[in-house]
Design an enzyme around this catalytic site. Sequence first.
Site, PDB file in Angstrom:
ATOM      1  N   SER A 141      43.382 -45.071  21.941  1.00 38.07           N
ATOM      2  CA  SER A 141      43.051 -43.847  21.205  1.00 38.07           C
ATOM      3  C   SER A 141      44.125 -42.784  21.414  1.00 38.07           C
ATOM      4  O   SER A 141      44.535 -42.096  20.466  1.00 38.07           O
ATOM      5  CB  SER A 141      41.692 -43.314  21.661  1.00 38.07           C
ATOM      6  OG  SER A 141      41.426 -42.045  21.101  1.00 38.07           O
ATOM      7  N   CYS A 178      54.436 -52.384   7.166  1.00 34.48           N
ATOM      8  CA  CYS A 178      55.601 -51.498   7.052  1.00 34.48           C
ATOM      9  C   CYS A 178      56.552 -51.793   8.203  1.00 34.48           C
ATOM     10  O   CYS A 178      56.147 -51.796   9.367  1.00 34.48           O
ATOM     11  CB  CYS A 178      55.139 -50.048   7.092  1.00 34.48           C
ATOM     12  SG  CYS A 178      56.429 -48.855   7.466  1.00 34.48           S
ATOM     13  N   CYS A 236      57.019 -48.953  10.777  1.00 38.99           N
ATOM     14  CA  CYS A 236      55.787 -48.829  11.560  1.00 38.99           C
ATOM     15  C   CYS A 236      55.677 -49.972  12.557  1.00 38.99           C
ATOM     16  O   CYS A 236      55.227 -49.785  13.693  1.00 38.99           O
ATOM     17  CB  CYS A 236      54.569 -48.839  10.643  1.00 38.99           C
ATOM     18  SG  CYS A 236      54.614 -47.620   9.321  1.00 38.99           S
TER      19      CYS A 236
END
Length: 450
Positions: free
Chosen positions: A238, A371, A374
């Site tokens: 997270s 991507c 990414c």
Amino acid sequence: MVKSETESKIRVNPWRTWIIIGALIVLLFAIVFVPRNFHNTNLFNRIRNCNCSQQGLKYYGIVEDCCCDYETVDRINEDVLYPLLHEIVKYPFLRYFKVKLWCDCPFWPDDGMCRLRDCSVCECPENEFPETFKESSSHSHSSDDIVCQEGKPEATVDRTIDTKAFRGWIVEDNPWTNDDETDTDEMTYVNLQLNPERYTGYTGPSARRIWDSIYTENCPKYPSGECQEKRILYKLISGLHSSISIHIAADYLLDEKTNKWGQNLSLLYDRVLKYPDRVRNLYFTFLFVLRSVTKAADYLEQADYDTGNPMEDMNTKLMMKKLLHDSKLQDACPKPFDEANLWKGQSGPELMQQTQRQFRNISSLMDCVGCEKCRLWGKLQVLGLGTALKILFSVNGQEHSGQTLQRNEVIALINLLHRLSESIKFVHDMGPSVERIFGNQISASDQISR
């Protein structure tokens, strides 16, 4: 009767006065005789800071499951960590990352599409590469030797390599990640300075499927009452997710037609600031990674940072030493995270191995990112987080001694710490004003709708 009560109050009041005077004298003596450099007993500053933080800041007190408070993290990051890391990652040793960018997704067909044009990388003809560069990554290559394409699109990885690359260092697999680091045939070096982490246009079902698979299948969110071992992986992922979102918002393509870049503050609020847990997990992940770096200080200080650039290599070593042994950092936050009490219960080893398997799955999911840019930053930061786990915890459920890191792990670890440091700084600098602006807008719209 009235007179006697009045006389009694008169008799008591002098005693109260002397008590107050005595207390003030004690406090004055404390101020005079407490050493000026004794930061742990600076009572008045702590009270003042606590009051100020509670009145003006949303996040104060100790970061959950860590050993430092939010205000100390912000101050040390601003004064020490961010300036050092921002310079360190520019040196040759830390700006090149060896990565596989062509792996097939092991879970589903690779159908990811970037919204921006030319998402795939232009493959350079072999005749553009010198023979020495083809053999191994320990030879030099000029930045002018390769001209693969013009107008490098946002989602495309720039493969330009300049000056001299690397030599030495062992090559071995990280037990916390899934990539085969020894299979160098399918790897390429990427200059991270030419490929900043920012908006790429990678959106839609493919991007959502990556994060859904990470959270639902590998690191579900446990309630706060659960043991720390079960909650740690979710908090790390997270926090990493928050950092990625912050970098997208901080460097966003505002107008594709005019190629105007800038900050997308509404995106920052919608994806991160609106959810306090995401900000708290960012701080947690930052301290976790920082602890791994400080724990490996002896190893990192003695590491070989030779890239064939003597002056820059010497500066790299000096800057790393400064980072690892900064007195302000050691005084303010000597142990950012305490890993000693984890995995100690009866089910500890089993929980660790489960966490290790889940993290390896997450690292495999990076090959499913549609991507390319990414995928580059996803692989780097997951390897960096895997390296932090490797440093702080045992391997395959077994305690190990004598830490050994490979070059790519060090590069990923320090660059990850820099990414997190940059995110912490951006949230600290922009967060309060962004929350006031967009929080008020939401409150106003809620009142209108009612």
